[in-house]
Design a protein around this motif. Sequence first.
Motif, PDB file in Angstrom:
ATOM      1  N   PHE A 168       0.825  -1.211   0.000  1.00 31.69           N
ATOM      2  CA  PHE A 168       0.000   0.000   0.000  1.00 31.69           C
ATOM      3  C   PHE A 168       0.856   1.257   0.000  1.00 31.69           C
ATOM      4  CE2 PHE A 168      -2.394   3.366   2.122  1.00 31.69           C
ATOM      5  CZ  PHE A 168      -3.601   3.337   1.438  1.00 31.69           C
ATOM      6  N   GLU A 221      -5.248   3.664   4.949  1.00 27.28           N
ATOM      7  CA  GLU A 221      -4.728   2.312   4.762  1.00 27.28           C
ATOM      8  C   GLU A 221      -5.565   1.293   5.523  1.00 27.28           C
ATOM      9  OE1 GLU A 221      -0.909  -0.455   5.968  1.00 27.28           O
ATOM     10  OE2 GLU A 221      -0.652   1.723   5.959  1.00 27.28           O
ATOM     11  N   ALA A 278      -8.596   0.557   3.559  1.00 24.00           N
ATOM     12  CA  ALA A 278      -8.249  -0.265   2.406  1.00 24.00           C
ATOM     13  C   ALA A 278      -7.977  -1.710   2.835  1.00 24.00           C
ATOM     14  CB  ALA A 278      -7.036   0.319   1.685  1.00 24.00           C
ATOM     15  N   HIS A 285     -12.755  -2.949  -5.933  1.00 22.99           N
ATOM     16  CA  HIS A 285     -12.265  -2.038  -4.900  1.00 22.99           C
ATOM     17  C   HIS A 285     -11.479  -2.773  -3.817  1.00 22.99           C
ATOM     18  CE1 HIS A 285     -14.315   1.606  -6.353  1.00 22.99           C
ATOM     19  NE2 HIS A 285     -15.195   0.743  -6.837  1.00 22.99           N
ATOM     20  N   GLY A 288      -8.003  -2.754  -5.136  1.00 23.02           N
ATOM     21  CA  GLY A 288      -7.486  -1.484  -5.638  1.00 23.02           C
ATOM     22  C   GLY A 288      -7.435  -1.423  -7.153  1.00 23.02           C
TER      23      GLY A 288
END
Length: 354
Positions: A22, A42, A45, A175, A178
């Motif tokens: 990331f 992060e 995510a 998603h 990413g």
Amino acid sequence: MTNVRRGQAPPTLDRAAFHERFMQSFFDPAYQPEHAAIARIEEIAWQAYEQGRKAPRTVKAGPEFADPGYDLSVEWLDTRDKLLAAQAAWSTSPSRVLVVCSSSRNDGTCPGEVSKTWRLSTLACEVLEQGGIEADLLDLSRLASDFDRHIHPCKGCVGTAMPLCHWPCSCYPNHALGQTGDWMAEIYERWVKAHGVIVLTPVYWYQAASPLKLMIDRMVCADGGNPDPTSTHGKNVEMAKALELSGWDYPKHLAGRAYGVVVHGDVAGIEAVRRALCDWLDWMGLLEAGFEARIDRFINYYQPYATSHDALDADTAVQEEVRNVARAVANAVSELRAGRLKRPDAGLKPPRPK
């Protein structure tokens, strides 16, 4: 029912490996003052990755789908609705030709110079527009020069079962991984709107340029793709296999458009690439616009790369041949729309559809 084979995919990343991956996007020291904010993002995510939140915003499919209660991605629905609208307007909209410039090179990135493919593409556009046809220039070199622009690779759903490949592609955006910002959502619509297509590409190592190959692979959903993801509950492998084995009609969503192809190189490989592109377009049900619309030519044969644009300046014959490709496609579009150009094999049922 055939067995589903599994065991190839690597394990998911652990938290530490995810952090390292990331943070690669934030290597620039200018991000350092926002370290705490980035850490919070992060964590969001990471949760999306860990929970597999591929499509975080969904709505119920509704009565037009096989399973009205299935949760469909709002992003996929938006792309699909644009394709339906484009196809509905296709028969009455002004004649339009999609001109695909496939070189990776442009003067906004490392090469610092325009590509010969772009110059040839603009010649084709000029001819089309002079003939009253809208020219839509799709410059695939923008993959190399635009910020965060992507054509993500095809994931090969067709190899598992054709109904698993949705029209338009539903693999992206993802998603959780990413995998966002997929340019194909726009490109599909531009193909549907077109009445003709001209593909221009250089030869890179005996192959079409990589941006073109990325697009080609993602166009597989236009040839046999499933317009109803609820029929497979998204990516349910067993359902997709059962659906194909029960009988699949492999719909050709872009059939009936005219095409032309221009391939150029400086050493070798032009004939093989031209044939591969024409075979691909033939397979999808597009109609070739005649012998003058399918060319492969050497420019600057075995000469220094540094002088290739000078060679194109001097090669007025190849410039005129590219103009002829555009003229041929324009003529084919006009004949198709007037009902005077038809496939000789129309109505024939292939014994081995795929």
